[in-house]
Design a protein around this motif. Sequence first.
Motif, PDB file in Angstrom:
ATOM      1  N   ILE A 132      30.603  69.026  14.331  1.00 29.65           N
ATOM      2  CA  ILE A 132      30.152  68.537  15.637  1.00 29.65           C
ATOM      3  C   ILE A 132      28.886  67.700  15.475  1.00 29.65           C
ATOM      4  CG2 ILE A 132      29.261  69.231  17.903  1.00 29.65           C
ATOM      5  CD1 ILE A 132      32.306  69.519  17.530  1.00 29.65           C
ATOM      6  N   VAL A 133      27.957  68.170  14.661  1.00 29.70           N
ATOM      7  CA  VAL A 133      26.725  67.414  14.417  1.00 29.70           C
ATOM      8  C   VAL A 133      27.058  66.102  13.698  1.00 29.70           C
ATOM      9  CG1 VAL A 133      24.527  67.431  13.164  1.00 29.70           C
ATOM     10  CG2 VAL A 133      25.235  69.439  14.479  1.00 29.70           C
ATOM     11  N   ALA A 134      28.000  66.149  12.752  1.00 26.36           N
ATOM     12  CA  ALA A 134      28.402  64.930  12.034  1.00 26.36           C
ATOM     13  C   ALA A 134      29.049  63.925  12.985  1.00 26.36           C
ATOM     14  CB  ALA A 134      29.350  65.267  10.894  1.00 26.36           C
ATOM     15  N   LEU A 135      29.911  64.397  13.885  1.00 25.67           N
ATOM     16  CA  LEU A 135      30.513  63.504  14.882  1.00 25.67           C
ATOM     17  C   LEU A 135      29.438  62.830  15.722  1.00 25.67           C
ATOM     18  CD1 LEU A 135      33.650  65.269  16.389  1.00 25.67           C
ATOM     19  CD2 LEU A 135      33.543  62.978  15.443  1.00 25.67           C
ATOM     20  N   LEU A 136      28.486  63.618  16.154  1.00 26.19           N
ATOM     21  CA  LEU A 136      27.386  63.082  16.951  1.00 26.19           C
ATOM     22  C   LEU A 136      26.586  62.065  16.139  1.00 26.19           C
ATOM     23  CD1 LEU A 136      25.754  63.088  19.557  1.00 26.19           C
ATOM     24  CD2 LEU A 136      24.479  65.033  18.662  1.00 26.19           C
ATOM     25  N   ALA A 137      26.305  62.400  14.879  1.00 22.03           N
ATOM     26  CA  ALA A 137      25.543  61.485  14.022  1.00 22.03           C
ATOM     27  C   ALA A 137      26.308  60.183  13.796  1.00 22.03           C
ATOM     28  CB  ALA A 137      25.226  62.155  12.687  1.00 22.03           C
ATOM     29  N   VAL A 138      27.612  60.293  13.554  1.00 21.12           N
ATOM     30  CA  VAL A 138      28.439  59.092  13.360  1.00 21.12           C
ATOM     31  C   VAL A 138      28.376  58.231  14.613  1.00 21.12           C
ATOM     32  CG1 VAL A 138      30.836  58.280  13.152  1.00 21.12           C
ATOM     33  CG2 VAL A 138      29.967  60.028  11.604  1.00 21.12           C
ATOM     34  N   ARG A 139      28.522  58.874  15.758  1.00 21.88           N
ATOM     35  CA  ARG A 139      28.487  58.121  17.014  1.00 21.88           C
ATOM     36  C   ARG A 139      27.140  57.424  17.209  1.00 21.88           C
ATOM     37  NH1 ARG A 139      31.351  58.355  22.182  1.00 21.88           N
ATOM     38  NH2 ARG A 139      29.982  57.362  23.677  1.00 21.88           N
ATOM     39  N   VAL A 140      26.051  58.154  16.958  1.00 19.65           N
ATOM     40  CA  VAL A 140      24.713  57.572  17.150  1.00 19.65           C
ATOM     41  C   VAL A 140      24.453  56.467  16.125  1.00 19.65           C
ATOM     42  CG1 VAL A 140      22.242  58.075  17.010  1.00 19.65           C
ATOM     43  CG2 VAL A 140      23.753  59.610  18.268  1.00 19.65           C
ATOM     44  N   LEU A 141      24.775  56.733  14.863  1.00 21.97           N
ATOM     45  CA  LEU A 141      24.507  55.749  13.809  1.00 21.97           C
ATOM     46  C   LEU A 141      25.364  54.499  13.936  1.00 21.97           C
ATOM     47  CD1 LEU A 141      24.077  58.131  10.742  1.00 21.97           C
ATOM     48  CD2 LEU A 141      22.281  56.868  11.952  1.00 21.97           C
ATOM     49  N   LEU A 142      26.611  54.678  14.357  1.00 20.18           N
ATOM     50  CA  LEU A 142      27.508  53.535  14.462  1.00 20.18           C
ATOM     51  C   LEU A 142      27.467  52.864  15.832  1.00 20.18           C
ATOM     52  CD1 LEU A 142      30.661  54.726  12.512  1.00 20.18           C
ATOM     53  CD2 LEU A 142      28.852  53.197  11.752  1.00 20.18           C
ATOM     54  N   HIS A 143      26.698  53.428  16.732  1.00 22.62           N
ATOM     55  CA  HIS A 143      26.665  52.912  18.105  1.00 22.62           C
ATOM     56  C   HIS A 143      26.369  51.414  18.146  1.00 22.62           C
ATOM     57  CE1 HIS A 143      24.999  52.178  22.136  1.00 22.62           C
ATOM     58  NE2 HIS A 143      25.925  53.041  22.507  1.00 22.62           N
ATOM     59  N   ASP A 144      25.305  51.002  17.494  1.00 24.08           N
ATOM     60  CA  ASP A 144      24.923  49.586  17.518  1.00 24.08           C
ATOM     61  C   ASP A 144      25.950  48.716  16.791  1.00 24.08           C
ATOM     62  OD1 ASP A 144      22.662  50.119  19.001  1.00 24.08           O
ATOM     63  OD2 ASP A 144      21.358  50.294  17.245  1.00 24.08           O
ATOM     64  N   VAL A 145      26.502  49.223  15.684  1.00 22.48           N
ATOM     65  CA  VAL A 145      27.498  48.468  14.933  1.00 22.48           C
ATOM     66  C   VAL A 145      28.754  48.288  15.774  1.00 22.48           C
ATOM     67  CG1 VAL A 145      28.985  48.489  12.888  1.00 22.48           C
ATOM     68  CG2 VAL A 145      26.620  49.262  12.723  1.00 22.48           C
ATOM     69  N   VAL A 146      29.230  49.389  16.350  1.00 17.36           N
ATOM     70  CA  VAL A 146      30.445  49.334  17.160  1.00 17.36           C
ATOM     71  C   VAL A 146      30.230  48.451  18.385  1.00 17.36           C
ATOM     72  CG1 VAL A 146      32.024  50.722  18.570  1.00 17.36           C
ATOM     73  CG2 VAL A 146      31.329  51.540  16.325  1.00 17.36           C
ATOM     74  N   ASP A 147      29.073  48.602  19.030  1.00 20.32           N
ATOM     75  CA  ASP A 147      28.793  47.815  20.227  1.00 20.32           C
ATOM     76  C   ASP A 147      28.695  46.316  19.947  1.00 20.32           C
ATOM     77  OD1 ASP A 147      28.911  49.990  21.850  1.00 20.32           O
ATOM     78  OD2 ASP A 147      26.749  50.160  22.181  1.00 20.32           O
ATOM     79  N   ALA A 148      28.461  45.934  18.700  1.00 18.54           N
ATOM     80  CA  ALA A 148      28.418  44.513  18.355  1.00 18.54           C
ATOM     81  C   ALA A 148      29.827  43.905  18.390  1.00 18.54           C
ATOM     82  CB  ALA A 148      27.801  44.326  16.972  1.00 18.54           C
ATOM     83  N   TYR A 149      30.857  44.743  18.257  1.00 16.46           N
ATOM     84  CA  TYR A 149      32.240  44.250  18.195  1.00 16.46           C
ATOM     85  C   TYR A 149      33.083  44.598  19.410  1.00 16.46           C
ATOM     86  CZ  TYR A 149      31.018  43.381  13.364  1.00 16.46           C
ATOM     87  OH  TYR A 149      30.402  42.929  12.232  1.00 16.46           O
ATOM     88  N   VAL A 150      32.728  45.669  20.096  1.00 15.40           N
ATOM     89  CA  VAL A 150      33.515  46.104  21.253  1.00 15.40           C
ATOM     90  C   VAL A 150      32.589  46.402  22.426  1.00 15.40           C
ATOM     91  CG1 VAL A 150      35.382  47.082  19.847  1.00 15.40           C
ATOM     92  CG2 VAL A 150      33.520  48.548  20.592  1.00 15.40           C
ATOM     93  N   THR A 151      33.171  46.459  23.602  1.00 13.13           N
ATOM     94  CA  THR A 151      32.388  46.778  24.798  1.00 13.13           C
ATOM     95  C   THR A 151      32.118  48.279  24.840  1.00 13.13           C
ATOM     96  OG1 THR A 151      34.345  47.165  26.145  1.00 13.13           O
ATOM     97  CG2 THR A 151      33.506  44.884  26.046  1.00 13.13           C
ATOM     98  N   ILE A 152      31.239  48.694  25.711  1.00 14.68           N
ATOM     99  CA  ILE A 152      30.930  50.120  25.858  1.00 14.68           C
ATOM    100  C   ILE A 152      32.176  50.915  26.264  1.00 14.68           C
ATOM    101  CG2 ILE A 152      29.601  51.800  27.206  1.00 14.68           C
ATOM    102  CD1 ILE A 152      27.247  49.789  27.067  1.00 14.68           C
ATOM    103  N   PRO A 153      32.987  50.455  27.224  1.00 16.60           N
ATOM    104  CA  PRO A 153      34.209  51.209  27.537  1.00 16.60           C
ATOM    105  C   PRO A 153      35.182  51.301  26.345  1.00 16.60           C
ATOM    106  CG  PRO A 153      33.694  49.696  29.327  1.00 16.60           C
ATOM    107  CD  PRO A 153      32.767  49.362  28.190  1.00 16.60           C
TER     108      PRO A 153
END
Length: 171
Positions: free
Chosen positions: A105-126
């Motif tokens: 669960i902590v790893a999922l959260l960390a992945v989401r937080v760490l990749l947030h900016d990377v993912v948001d550069a390619y896709v929208t928030i939804p």
Amino acid sequence: MIIVALSQLLPLLGSLLAGVAVIIVRLKAASKPTSLRKIIAPPLGMATGFLMFVVPDTRIPWLWALAAFAVGAVFFAYPLIATSRFEVKDGQIYLKRSKIFVVIIVALLAVRVLLHDVVDAYVTIPQSAGLFFLLAFGMLLPWRLAMWKGYAVVEKQLAGDGASQGAGRAR
């Protein structure tokens, strides 16, 4: 400036609180006997989240969806499957507490937080929400299916022991 900081901090705090809530609920559940209903309810409840894809803004390419699901199934579900075990106490079936669950669960959260900016550069928030939903569902579904299988084995053994040794007797 403050509004920008809050707009970045609030989702992070929300994710942290949700992660802590999942951990607390999971640890409390381990102190009570389990049942088939308790095993299959989470994926059935979470499956309603697929309704988000009715909204065009959340739609993503099929390949991305499959990749997100596969990452959840391979990297997050497998450790949970490997460490989830059942035990019988006083004639009841319990899921043994897995310390790896909290780590996942902590790893999922960390992945989401760490990749947030990377993912948001390619896709929208939804779309990002859709990807992370599929990743989480990819973790949950195989894990719960494996739990269902393991529970059935223990239940069958318990029923066999109960029939041969007397009902209600602990192993």
